[in-house]
Write a protein that holds these residues in place. Sequence first.
Motif, short mmCIF file in Angstrom:
data_model
loop_
_atom_site.label_atom_id
_atom_site.label_comp_id
_atom_site.label_asym_id
_atom_site.label_seq_id
_atom_site.Cartn_x
_atom_site.Cartn_y
_atom_site.Cartn_z
N GLU A 173 -39.97 -1.44 32.10
CA GLU A 173 -41.17 -0.91 31.79
C GLU A 173 -42.17 -1.03 32.80
N LEU A 174 -43.05 -0.10 32.87
CA LEU A 174 -44.07 0.25 33.78
C LEU A 174 -44.75 -1.03 33.92
N SER A 175 -45.55 -1.62 32.81
CA SER A 175 -46.01 -2.81 32.72
C SER A 175 -45.56 -4.07 33.72
N SER A 176 -44.04 -4.14 33.27
CA SER A 176 -43.21 -5.20 33.90
C SER A 176 -43.33 -4.64 35.41
N LEU A 177 -43.10 -3.66 35.65
CA LEU A 177 -42.79 -3.28 37.08
C LEU A 177 -44.10 -3.45 37.97
N ALA A 178 -45.15 -3.26 37.22
CA ALA A 178 -46.57 -3.77 37.98
C ALA A 178 -46.78 -5.31 37.99
N LYS A 179 -46.46 -5.93 37.09
CA LYS A 179 -46.62 -7.43 37.12
C LYS A 179 -45.90 -8.12 37.99
N ARG A 180 -44.63 -7.37 37.97
CA ARG A 180 -43.53 -8.02 38.89
C ARG A 180 -44.08 -7.81 40.45
N ASN A 181 -44.58 -6.77 40.76
CA ASN A 181 -45.16 -6.45 42.17
C ASN A 181 -46.53 -6.75 42.33
N GLN A 235 -56.10 17.92 47.52
CA GLN A 235 -54.78 18.16 47.47
C GLN A 235 -54.26 17.41 46.14
N ALA A 236 -53.47 18.05 45.48
CA ALA A 236 -52.89 17.15 44.15
C ALA A 236 -51.06 17.92 44.10
N MET A 237 -50.72 16.89 43.35
CA MET A 237 -49.22 17.34 42.90
C MET A 237 -48.83 16.53 41.47
N ASN A 238 -48.13 17.32 40.90
CA ASN A 238 -47.66 16.61 39.61
C ASN A 238 -46.43 15.71 39.57
N LEU A 239 -46.41 14.62 38.67
CA LEU A 239 -45.46 13.51 38.84
C LEU A 239 -44.63 13.80 37.42
N ASP A 240 -43.69 13.09 37.47
CA ASP A 240 -42.85 13.25 36.15
C ASP A 240 -43.66 12.98 35.04
N GLY A 241 -43.35 13.63 33.82
CA GLY A 241 -44.39 13.62 32.83
C GLY A 241 -43.40 13.30 31.32
N GLY A 242 -44.18 13.78 30.07
CA GLY A 242 -43.51 13.64 29.04
C GLY A 242 -43.53 12.14 28.67
N ALA A 243 -42.39 11.76 28.09
CA ALA A 243 -42.36 10.15 27.74
C ALA A 243 -42.41 9.41 28.88
N SER A 244 -42.28 9.82 30.18
CA SER A 244 -42.49 9.07 31.28
C SER A 244 -43.90 8.79 31.61
N SER A 245 -44.81 9.39 31.30
CA SER A 245 -45.95 9.56 31.72
C SER A 245 -46.96 8.06 31.30
N GLY A 246 -47.24 7.41 32.30
CA GLY A 246 -47.93 6.00 32.06
C GLY A 246 -48.78 5.85 33.05
N LEU A 247 -49.76 5.31 32.85
CA LEU A 247 -50.94 4.56 33.67
C LEU A 247 -51.37 3.26 33.48
N TYR A 248 -51.09 2.27 34.31
CA TYR A 248 -51.49 0.72 34.12
C TYR A 248 -52.75 0.38 35.00
N TYR A 249 -53.56 -0.26 34.60
CA TYR A 249 -54.66 -0.81 35.15
C TYR A 249 -55.18 -2.21 34.68
N ASN A 250 -55.42 -3.01 35.63
CA ASN A 250 -55.72 -4.32 35.48
C ASN A 250 -55.33 -5.14 34.26
N GLY A 251 -54.01 -5.19 34.12
CA GLY A 251 -53.32 -5.93 33.09
C GLY A 251 -53.05 -5.26 31.74
N LYS A 252 -53.38 -3.85 31.62
CA LYS A 252 -53.20 -3.24 30.33
C LYS A 252 -52.81 -1.65 30.48
N TYR A 253 -52.38 -0.98 29.65
CA TYR A 253 -52.13 0.35 29.69
C TYR A 253 -53.17 1.04 29.48
N LEU A 254 -53.43 1.97 30.14
CA LEU A 254 -54.55 3.29 29.90
C LEU A 254 -53.77 4.17 28.97
#
Length: 388
Positions: free
Chosen positions: A204-212, A353-372
């Motif tokens: 989970e993205l949130s788990s990955l963020a908290k663990r780091n 400058q800008a580039m695309n990242l993985d999207g679809g169901a993978s798309s996620g953004l986490y900030y300060n303890g919660k999902y945006l």
Amino acid sequence: MKKHVSQLVLVIAVLILSIGTGFSSGSPVSAATPILKNTVFVDKNNHSFIPFRFLSGYAGITTNWNAAEKRMDIIKKDIKLTIYLGKATAYINEKAVSLTELAFSDNGTTFVPLSFISGPLGLKLEWNATASSINLKNEEDSATLPVITGALIQPESQPIVSSKKNFKVGSRSFSVQVVTVALLHPKVKLDVVLAGNTIGKVEELSSLAKRNNAMVAINGTFFDAYTNGDYKAPYGYIVSGGKMLKNSSGDRRTIFTYDKNHLAALIPGLDFKDKFAANTIEGGLQAGPRLLTNGKVSLDVKAEGFKDPKILTGGGARSALGLTRDHKLILLTSNGATIPQLAEIMRQAGAYQAMNLDGGASSGLYYNGKYLTTPGRQISNAIVIKYQ
């Protein structure tokens, strides 16, 4: 007995101070102050300065700091430069010269005028306006540093800002989540991390963020999300801490890279092997396609090796990253956008400058303890921002 204990405590305190700064005793750096990243500073009068500490060990240079006299000695072979904090008189091999730009200290970092040292030390300067950087080189060494103009970043300033914005592209309006990060802020640490610290795992993205211990996290590159096996291979180069975690020779897709000073860039996949061999890349992650080049929409998915024609026409959840000209990182998520629409969104968001990242169901953004933006599945890897 008390006297011996007091002396021991004093010795330990001095040792801790020396170790904590990462510099030898006598360096004009305070352990209590967050250390600014190595940058070239250009003031409002267009005068350029470089951190004194950067010079130590670079291109055969040795340095010495005399705290009592606030004196800096910069030595290379038979050349000795002497400069004092705030004084207009300096010395080249003991011969006095007058300075129009004075050495100064700001938040624990001492800067010396680049014009004073570059000539005597034989340093050639190459400015890169597109990357907002400067390359210093001579016959022995080469280094590229980011450039800050106008005013130095203050440690008490807010380096990470989250916002929800609306952008209009054609007849459509898109509501997006944006996190903007000042990459050169002394308290910011950028990293690329793997799920479970292992290639092929998902988390989970949130788990990955908290663990780091990360304040911000966004999903990274593509991976084999639909395999039935436990090993879900990521696609493309992945680098962290200067180490190659995932190789991808021959992959042409765009790569986000950064060095130890957080000078970030987007480079073609085929250029990566040589740049990595130069030992200047601290971290990186390959995804694509590229969205913006020098502030303009630039899409060439075929050249990057994308074969599905729907890459340009299909809409869906999107994640993207962008770089500004003043060394800010823009992390953005949007729903329902095509790749061309995403490119225009990133342009309006201020990316150069800008580039695309993985999207679809993978798309996620986490900030300060919660999902945006909440991803619809576990992910393989992520870009994270730590606030130290």
